[in-house]
Enzyme design. Sequence first.
Site, PDB file in Angstrom:
ATOM      1  N   TYR A 434     -12.925  -9.246  84.620  1.00 42.15           N
ATOM      2  CA  TYR A 434     -11.529  -8.981  84.996  1.00 42.15           C
ATOM      3  C   TYR A 434     -11.117  -9.597  86.329  1.00 42.15           C
ATOM      4  O   TYR A 434     -11.957 -10.084  87.060  1.00 42.15           O
ATOM      5  CB  TYR A 434     -11.140  -7.513  84.842  1.00 42.15           C
ATOM      6  CG  TYR A 434     -11.822  -6.411  85.606  1.00 42.15           C
ATOM      7  CD1 TYR A 434     -12.615  -6.627  86.710  1.00 42.15           C
ATOM      8  CD2 TYR A 434     -11.624  -5.085  85.184  1.00 42.15           C
ATOM      9  CE1 TYR A 434     -13.189  -5.560  87.383  1.00 42.15           C
ATOM     10  CE2 TYR A 434     -12.205  -4.015  85.853  1.00 42.15           C
ATOM     11  CZ  TYR A 434     -12.986  -4.262  86.952  1.00 42.15           C
ATOM     12  OH  TYR A 434     -13.547  -3.217  87.618  1.00 42.15           O
ATOM     13  N   GLU A 435      -9.837  -9.627  86.557  1.00 40.20           N
ATOM     14  CA  GLU A 435      -9.243 -10.346  87.706  1.00 40.20           C
ATOM     15  C   GLU A 435      -9.604 -11.829  87.687  1.00 40.20           C
ATOM     16  O   GLU A 435      -9.787 -12.444  88.730  1.00 40.20           O
ATOM     17  CB  GLU A 435      -9.666  -9.736  89.044  1.00 40.20           C
ATOM     18  CG  GLU A 435      -9.462  -8.247  89.193  1.00 40.20           C
ATOM     19  CD  GLU A 435      -8.071  -7.771  88.841  1.00 40.20           C
ATOM     20  OE1 GLU A 435      -7.125  -8.575  88.877  1.00 40.20           O
ATOM     21  OE2 GLU A 435      -7.919  -6.600  88.482  1.00 40.20           O
TER      22      GLU A 435
END
Lengths: 592, 592
Positions: A434-435
Amino acid sequence: MPSYTAPTRDMQFVLHEVLNVSEQTTPGYAELEPDFTKAVLEEAGKIASEVLMPLNAVGDTEGCVLENGVVRTPKGFKEAFEQMKEGGWTALDLPEEFGGQYMPYILGTAVGEMFSAANQAFTMYQGLTHGAASAILVHGSEDQKATYLPKMANCEWTGTMNLTEPHCGTDLGLMRTKAEPQGDGSYKITGQKIFISSGEHDMADNIIHLVLAKIPGGPEGIKGVSLFIVPKFIVKEDGSLGDRNGVTCGKIEEKMGIHGNSTCVMNYDGATGWLLGEEHKGMRAMFTMMNEARIGVGMQGLAQAEVAYQNALAYAKDRLQGRAVTGTENPNGPADPLIVHPDIRRSLMDQKSFIEGARAFMLWGAELIDRSHRGNDAAAEGLISLMTPVIKGFLTDEGYDMTVLAQQIYGGHGYIEEWGMSQFTRDARIAMIYEGANGVQALDLVGRKLAQDGGKHVMAFFELVKTFLKENEGNEALKADFLDPLKAASKDLQASAMFFMQNGMKNPNAALSGSYDFMHLFGHVCLGLMWARMAKSAHAALEAGTSDEAFYKTKLATGRFYMKRRLPATALHLARIQSGADTVMALEAEAF
Amino acid sequence: MPSYTAPTRDMQFVLHEVLNVSEQTTPGYAELEPDFTKAVLEEAGKIASEVLMPLNAVGDTEGCVLENGVVRTPKGFKEAFEQMKEGGWTALDLPEEFGGQYMPYILGTAVGEMFSAANQAFTMYQGLTHGAASAILVHGSEDQKATYLPKMANCEWTGTMNLTEPHCGTDLGLMRTKAEPQGDGSYKITGQKIFISSGEHDMADNIIHLVLAKIPGGPEGIKGVSLFIVPKFIVKEDGSLGDRNGVTCGKIEEKMGIHGNSTCVMNYDGATGWLLGEEHKGMRAMFTMMNEARIGVGMQGLAQAEVAYQNALAYAKDRLQGRAVTGTENPNGPADPLIVHPDIRRSLMDQKSFIEGARAFMLWGAELIDRSHRGNDAAAEGLISLMTPVIKGFLTDEGYDMTVLAQQIYGGHGYIEEWGMSQFTRDARIAMIYEGANGVQALDLVGRKLAQDGGKHVMAFFELVKTFLKENEGNEALKADFLDPLKAASKDLQASAMFFMQNGMKNPNAALSGSYDFMHLFGHVCLGLMWARMAKSAHAALEAGTSDEAFYKTKLATGRFYMKRRLPATALHLARIQSGADTVMALEAEAF
């Protein structure tokens, strides 16, 4: 059940003996006296160990449940969240005028490591709120700041970030969510967002969604994306909550880990939203959040490695199995503890040397953020911008590998859920994704950050290493064990940067084929630099006749391990980078 | 939902163009004509894709349930197991007199890869049966063989292996389970065993447990361990089932993966058992099973990597995200497929080059087993004994890493369970642990196998590489891309073996600190050798004017990638090995 003890002593060492925070001129740093930071860290550590850690397995086992549009968080989460709010742990670094304590980011980072280690899924609720609040702080109007920040500072309201849609993750230019202007300054938001962490839950009165969407008629692709504030409940003029907005949670995803955090499909059905920042400049506004989030995710990699290591170490000392090859060490027991075995020791040293190096790197990064935000230091901003993908990508890849090593020490007991080691790896796995998946971090690093401002920041990094080496060249205690390996590794980094400069323009594939290796090479050099700096401080303490010899000697031994056994990986990365795209891109897509 | 296509073409290439099986003198190999193996592999592939793969996610989601002492396997498992029995897929290599087909082990290995890839948890039921049957075949009396093998050959009865107890895993000398002689040739077995795969389930009429236990009054430690046959139902003289034996499943473990296989706590309460092999020679008998099982586990690493790769590849071709850095490749679509991106390509090549190299290595290993068992070839036996820990440790470590790479290609979709990629990593994780955790494999390799028979087998390995290099030294097509890198890697392996010889006796910690690196170094050289052999065959086919140019060109390009980007890891491993124990063992246990 796994336990967690906050590494306060090690954090204090980095803060005060390596980074010398209270001597820095960065606004707010003078207050960071050892006694003060120690008090804060010890208090936070207590909460991590006593409140958050016991809920970690509960969160994993129970997960979040969606019923009739309402998401129920695991048992005990709500009460713990109240404790976090009451203790003021949710807004350490937000400005005081909005209810925060305006503490430097570096202290929030140290505290964040503890909370994440003890319970990553739980800590995400406030982590995302913090990210959303930061975006509002930087890009919001005075009115927006006054409306949202005080409530978000103490997590009375939480926040989310909404980027991904079913057909687009990294490539946000493909976004379909629409924002239609209503003529009154508001917009109607319509579309579906997925993978929304903390998207819906029962721990806050309101949820402030930051949503990327396209205003019809705007530029194509990524240049036509704007950012909106879409509260779950509309906030009335007087600050009280009004109507339920047209945003609902359609589903909670079943995931590999972080079960305690609700990962939601969010449906926007003509929900009312307000522009945050400028029209079509949504990506810029979102990146305020993203950059901070990326550093926070890197920290999660370190945090999961730390908690997994602590438990693996305890098991290695406790579990009796086999005898030391050099002779019995526990003659009164039926066998020796695992820790006598060289390969177990190798694994523990891999973990320990990574963790302590990563912690120093992380805190140094946080210091650069403070210099940049509080001190308006452009050089610091450039450097941390360059290193953000390294912090995110390298620390989460390695952090994950370390949780796997820790799990391995438990043998079969590591594979069954009862001991909790599986959860650490399953939770740590998401941080690589994620990110911005780590491949995207590598692309950002090589494709964008490296050449940014004419390559100024990477030059500054090399200069910094060079200066350190020069300043310490007469230090014989450091030379063979620390300075020489750092010099060699840094040379590998320079050679690879040179390769990209010479080949990147005429053959971008040649540069990008080595981007992942470069991210790791860079990470190793950063950890090598931090270890050299820590070794210098440890030697200084020993020479000054410290009363805590054991700590500094252990620090030096751990550093020597890193320099000798981990850092030489730079040569392999360089060789791969220099092999270019030839073997990587040799096959046509159809030939696979 | 994930899918699986059996890699029949690649297996045929290895069998017939690299190993030339039907030209070997090993008994049974003459029958392994290309048409025959192709027919078998295609049929097995169909079952893997159509029967086992669709049940893989079912097994993961449902898991096994223990109710009133009875274990219920996931929906559909029972029917699929019947199909396996009816198709004769459970006993390919057992002797015909016991109901098998006495097919060479190499063919069973190829088929096993397919079944494991499609459904590891399911395939374990028959895999363990096969291992138990092998132990009975080698160590059992004529009576025992006649009683158990025919029913185990077709999995009417399944088998288990019972080693681990709560307080002892690797160190079986600590074992507490007792076997008291009853004077009638039988023993009463009492104790608790844990982590017993397929320990109890509803797919067979009887379960034949092979149980390690100590006969009171025997030698201390590992030398007093014997192996027993303990059937769930006592088998009567006429072969029919009699009384329920005193063995019950106390619990099913909650695990990270392989949920479809029942991992049981087995309680033996005075259960009746019969000695298998000699008194106090239980470890030797168990190792017949263990060695085979270790190779089978290495194969699981490869198998999970293969199925994960296939799905990641499909996703990389299908998912549109971003544009190629060298210019749009899919002008009619909103974006280019992931596979255009160099870092995605790097990941796919990492996977592909590992998998194909590992498959060749695996099948070569199986060939050595056939030579050893069927051909009584002592040299082959020595070599495969040396390489068994490498096959187990290296292929499962790397195989796991490859499933993580495959999962990563899916981004966030890889983390949610819906797409099935998480299951591949969770299932693959166990292979690094069971049948001896990989650290134990490394210890076995360096501490035992390397010096076995005066170091004869490792010398034979070096000789084999040297001979290959010599035989092909005039081959300019192979030289730079394959022979030179193989030579360099092999030199690293020799240097590390030399280091162990020079230091192992006087400082065993120095050798064992590098054991894990040595296992990986050895694995890389094995894959490098297999790639060089495959490249030679591919060149030969191209020179002979094959009609399948694409296959051989792809093979060469994949091999070049391995030699250029993966094999150079040997230098890093060597450097670590040569750094000895100094940094690894520097800390006292208390200093951690």
